[in-house]
Write a protein that holds these residues in place. Structure first.
Motif, PDB file in Angstrom:
ATOM      1  N   GLY A  85       0.814  -1.239   0.132  1.00  0.00           N
ATOM      2  CA  GLY A  85      -0.086  -0.161  -0.238  1.00  0.00           C
ATOM      3  C   GLY A  85       0.944   1.474   0.030  1.00  0.00           C
ATOM      4  N   HIS A  86       0.176   2.289   0.041  1.00  0.00           N
ATOM      5  CA  HIS A  86       1.179   3.617   0.158  1.00  0.00           C
ATOM      6  C   HIS A  86       0.688   4.441   0.931  1.00  0.00           C
ATOM      7  CE1 HIS A  86      -1.356   6.188  -2.613  1.00  0.00           C
ATOM      8  NE2 HIS A  86      -1.513   5.073  -3.469  1.00  0.00           N
ATOM      9  N   TYR A  87       1.410   5.312   1.846  1.00  0.00           N
ATOM     10  CA  TYR A  87       0.992   6.249   2.730  1.00  0.00           C
ATOM     11  C   TYR A  87       1.226   7.593   2.367  1.00  0.00           C
ATOM     12  CZ  TYR A  87       5.900   6.864   3.759  1.00  0.00           C
ATOM     13  OH  TYR A  87       7.334   7.047   3.691  1.00  0.00           O
ATOM     14  N   SER A 124      -9.043   7.673   0.522  1.00  0.00           N
ATOM     15  CA  SER A 124      -9.359   6.543  -0.074  1.00  0.00           C
ATOM     16  C   SER A 124      -8.435   6.137  -0.900  1.00  0.00           C
ATOM     17  CB  SER A 124     -10.499   6.861  -1.248  1.00  0.00           C
ATOM     18  OG  SER A 124     -10.817   5.918  -2.016  1.00  0.00           O
ATOM     19  N   ASP A 125      -7.431   6.941  -1.270  1.00  0.00           N
ATOM     20  CA  ASP A 125      -6.361   6.847  -1.938  1.00  0.00           C
ATOM     21  C   ASP A 125      -5.169   7.389  -1.236  1.00  0.00           C
ATOM     22  OD1 ASP A 125      -4.253   6.284  -3.950  1.00  0.00           O
ATOM     23  OD2 ASP A 125      -4.995   7.829  -5.214  1.00  0.00           O
ATOM     24  N   ASP A 126      -4.135   6.597  -0.454  1.00  0.00           N
ATOM     25  CA  ASP A 126      -4.554   5.181  -0.256  1.00  0.00           C
ATOM     26  C   ASP A 126      -4.569   4.894   1.389  1.00  0.00           C
ATOM     27  OD1 ASP A 126      -4.766   2.415  -0.780  1.00  0.00           O
ATOM     28  OD2 ASP A 126      -2.714   2.092  -0.356  1.00  0.00           O
ATOM     29  N   LYS A 127      -4.469   5.903   1.981  1.00  0.00           N
ATOM     30  CA  LYS A 127      -4.360   5.776   3.381  1.00  0.00           C
ATOM     31  C   LYS A 127      -5.630   4.817   4.224  1.00  0.00           C
ATOM     32  CE  LYS A 127      -1.472   9.858   4.749  1.00  0.00           C
ATOM     33  NZ  LYS A 127      -1.565  11.147   5.189  1.00  0.00           N
ATOM     34  N   GLU A 157       6.250   6.821  -2.159  1.00  0.00           N
ATOM     35  CA  GLU A 157       6.539   7.594  -3.355  1.00  0.00           C
ATOM     36  C   GLU A 157       5.339   6.904  -4.527  1.00  0.00           C
ATOM     37  OE1 GLU A 157      10.601   6.845  -4.084  1.00  0.00           O
ATOM     38  OE2 GLU A 157      11.190   8.647  -2.980  1.00  0.00           O
ATOM     39  N   GLU A 158       4.189   6.058  -4.194  1.00  0.00           N
ATOM     40  CA  GLU A 158       3.512   5.891  -5.223  1.00  0.00           C
ATOM     41  C   GLU A 158       3.092   6.865  -6.091  1.00  0.00           C
ATOM     42  OE1 GLU A 158       0.226   4.328  -7.626  1.00  0.00           O
ATOM     43  OE2 GLU A 158       0.174   5.868  -6.241  1.00  0.00           O
ATOM     44  N   GLU A 159       2.714   7.943  -5.439  1.00  0.00           N
ATOM     45  CA  GLU A 159       2.179   9.135  -6.217  1.00  0.00           C
ATOM     46  C   GLU A 159       2.994   9.797  -7.233  1.00  0.00           C
ATOM     47  OE1 GLU A 159      -0.895   9.129  -6.810  1.00  0.00           O
ATOM     48  OE2 GLU A 159      -2.025   8.537  -4.903  1.00  0.00           O
ATOM     49  N   VAL A 160       4.381   9.382  -6.935  1.00  0.00           N
ATOM     50  CA  VAL A 160       5.293  10.089  -7.923  1.00  0.00           C
ATOM     51  C   VAL A 160       6.247   9.025  -8.531  1.00  0.00           C
ATOM     52  CG1 VAL A 160       5.764  12.406  -6.623  1.00  0.00           C
ATOM     53  CG2 VAL A 160       6.875  10.376  -5.793  1.00  0.00           C
ATOM     54  N   SER A 184      -5.051  -3.124  -1.548  1.00  0.00           N
ATOM     55  CA  SER A 184      -6.339  -2.443  -1.778  1.00  0.00           C
ATOM     56  C   SER A 184      -5.988  -0.891  -2.129  1.00  0.00           C
ATOM     57  CB  SER A 184      -7.164  -2.391  -0.568  1.00  0.00           C
ATOM     58  OG  SER A 184      -7.428  -3.714  -0.203  1.00  0.00           O
ATOM     59  N   ASP A 185      -5.959  -0.673  -3.511  1.00  0.00           N
ATOM     60  CA  ASP A 185      -5.631   0.849  -3.832  1.00  0.00           C
ATOM     61  C   ASP A 185      -6.473   0.920  -5.220  1.00  0.00           C
ATOM     62  OD1 ASP A 185      -4.360   3.122  -3.808  1.00  0.00           O
ATOM     63  OD2 ASP A 185      -2.483   2.503  -4.826  1.00  0.00           O
ATOM     64  N   THR A 186      -7.572   0.402  -5.443  1.00  0.00           N
ATOM     65  CA  THR A 186      -8.235   0.539  -6.613  1.00  0.00           C
ATOM     66  C   THR A 186      -9.943   0.657  -5.937  1.00  0.00           C
ATOM     67  OG1 THR A 186      -8.846  -2.182  -6.550  1.00  0.00           O
ATOM     68  CG2 THR A 186      -6.891  -0.906  -7.794  1.00  0.00           C
TER      69      THR A 186
END
Ligand code: BES
Ligand code: MN
Ligand code: MN
Length: 462
Positions: A85-87, A124-127, A157-160, A184-186
């Motif tokens: 997941g990503h924080y 929701s995305d993604d915390k 760093e998922e969003e970058v 769970s990121d969809t």
């Protein structure tokens, strides 16, 4: 699983409050001003994993933002689930379009969420979706029902573009070894239509710069006699689609998979209302590639979109000027089998070739990644399907999504394992937009469904 509903019921206020605390920290990975907040968020995630029962937890430093790793290994012969997941979160701007500040979470009721939704950037995305996994683990350890080994890999760093994580995965294959990856990121189709995401699109993101004269010029003295980079750039961009909204870059479609009539008919069975879709976006018509439905256009077909365009004078009033430079940021969503590096090269060659004399063109690639598809007959898919049947009372619908999580293809390449995408968000969650939110019921249903996946996956694989 025993007592899952009663455990959630008993602890739901705390589950919500913990998520609210996490959402208060602006862990915006794109903006270096927030570096300390990103770090602070990693610390909280680390502590939460410790409290949920992980017996080894660490913060792994990288060249960019840190990765949080945690594990609970109960027996060598049992299967291992790797949770990713990503924080980190997207920047919240434009701020004035938020009805409440993005990092001051509040609970409000909406038509779709009569029991309430948490409004905050990252809800929701993604915390929110990542934290469901932490609470699911808490439930399993607290009630002695963890059926298998678990590893957590939560990045910042998922969003970058996940560049530090890519290196980390390549260097830590043994540590990250697993039997299945769970994310769970969809999203899902509707609150009463659970679905499992079976495909993600790839991505190629580029920036283009068109340079005309060496300085900004008086548009009366020079207008009509030199190339105006903004005129040229917009013309070049317009030429990238034909009258059927096909992309005109040569060889762009070479590797695009053509789905059979049967596969497309199967896809079309998913519940979808064009009327509701248009109403939700306040548009009077949809728009896209000829010969494909809306759901096909945003999942199994590649696209090219300008994400931003600038140049010249954009301040108040009028200034008569021909700019020296014009810029655009362009993303191409790709389907599985299209290679993002190859597509980036095709774009660059084509874009340079269509530039008229009188301007210079520079194309700078940003990030990218491959698409992904996963079969519906795997043990992982079946375990997920059974989990949803138990918690929602319905068989989930397989659905290919238009979004991208580039690390998923890299996981498969490096760790040789498949990913199951159990998303609990809705399209209306406004991820990346003002007023992002996550339904409280979605959050709690996620916490309920995840342990069931652990149970069925372990049963089916041993
Ligand atoms: N969680 C999203 C991706 C997503 C959302 C996939 C909904 C399917 C359904 C992820 O955080 C994201 O925003 N990904 C980026 C790509 C990344 C390289 C910046 C995207 O899709 O734009
Ligand atoms: Mn995400
Ligand atoms: Mn995102």
């Amino acid at each position: 699983m025993k007592n899952i509903k009663s455990y959630i019921n008993q602890h739901k206020d705390r589950f919500l409050n913990e998520l609210i605390e996490l959402l208060k920290i602006p862990s915006i990975s794109a903006d270096s001003t927030y570096k300390n907040d990103v770090l602070k968020t990693a610390e909280i995630v680390k502590m939460s994993l410790q409290n949920a029962g992980c017996d080894k937890v660490e913060i792994c430093k990288t060249e960019g933002h840190p990765i949080v790793y945690g594990e609970k290994i109960i027996a060598k012969n049992l299967p291992t689930i790797l949770v990713y997941g990503h924080y980190d979160v997207q920047p919240p701007d434009p701020l004035d379009l938020w009805n409440s500040p993005p990092f001051e979470p509040i609970i409000k009721n909406t038509d779709l969420h009569p029991e309430g939704a948490i409004f905050a950037r990252g809800a929701s995305d993604d915390k929110g979706q990542m934290y469901m996994h932490v609470k699911a683990l808490e439930f399993m350890t607290a009630t002695n029902q963890l059926p298998c080994n678990v590893k957590f890999l939560i990045e910042g760093e998922e969003e970058v573009g996940s560049s530090s994580l890519s290196a980390f995965v390549k260097e830590n294959q043994e540590k990250l070894k697993n039997d299945i990856i769970l994310i769970s990121d969809t999203g899902m189709i509707a609150p009463d239509a659970p679905s499992i995401t079976t495909g993600l699109r790839g991505l190629s993101y580029v920036e283009v710069e068109v340079t005309g004269p060496n300085r900004d010029l008086h548009s009366g003295l020079y207008g009509g006699a030199v190339a105006n980079p903004i005129n040229i750039l917009t013309k070049m961009i317009a030429s990238l689609h034909d009258e059927n909204n096909h992309i005109t870059i040569p060889d762009f479609y070479d590797k695009v998979e053509n789905l059979s009539k049967e596969e497309r008919a199967e896809m079309a069975k998913a519940p979808f209302s064009l009327k509701d879709y248009k109403a939700a976006l306040d548009i009077n018509a949809v728009y896209g590639e000829k010969g494909y439905t809306t759901n096909e256009r945003n999942s199994i077909r590649p696209t090219l979109d300008v994400n931003g365009i600038w140049g010249g004078y954009t301040g108040e009033g009028a200034k008569t000027v021909i700019a020296s430079k014009a810029y655009a940021k362009i993303s191409m969503r790709l389907v599985p089998n299209q290679d993002w590096i190859e597509i980036t090269k095709l774009f660059t060659t084509h874009f340079e070739s269509i530039a008229p004399k009188g301007v210079k063109v520079k194309v700078t690639p940003h990030h990218g990644g491959q698409g992904y598809v996963t079969p519906t007959n795997s043990i992982g898919y079946q375990a997920a399907s059974k989990a949803y049947q138990d918690s929602f009372g319905k068989t989930p619908i397989p659905q290919r999504s238009g979004g991208s999580i580039p690390i998923v293809a890299l996981f498969e390449e490096e760790l040789k394992s498949k990913t199951i995408l159990m998303g609990f968000g809705l399209n209306s969650d406004a991820i990346h937009s003002p007023n992002e939110h996550f339904g409280i019921l979605n959050y709690l249903k996620g916490i309920e469904t995840i342990p069931l996946f652990y149970k069925y996956f372990t049963e089916l694989s041993t």
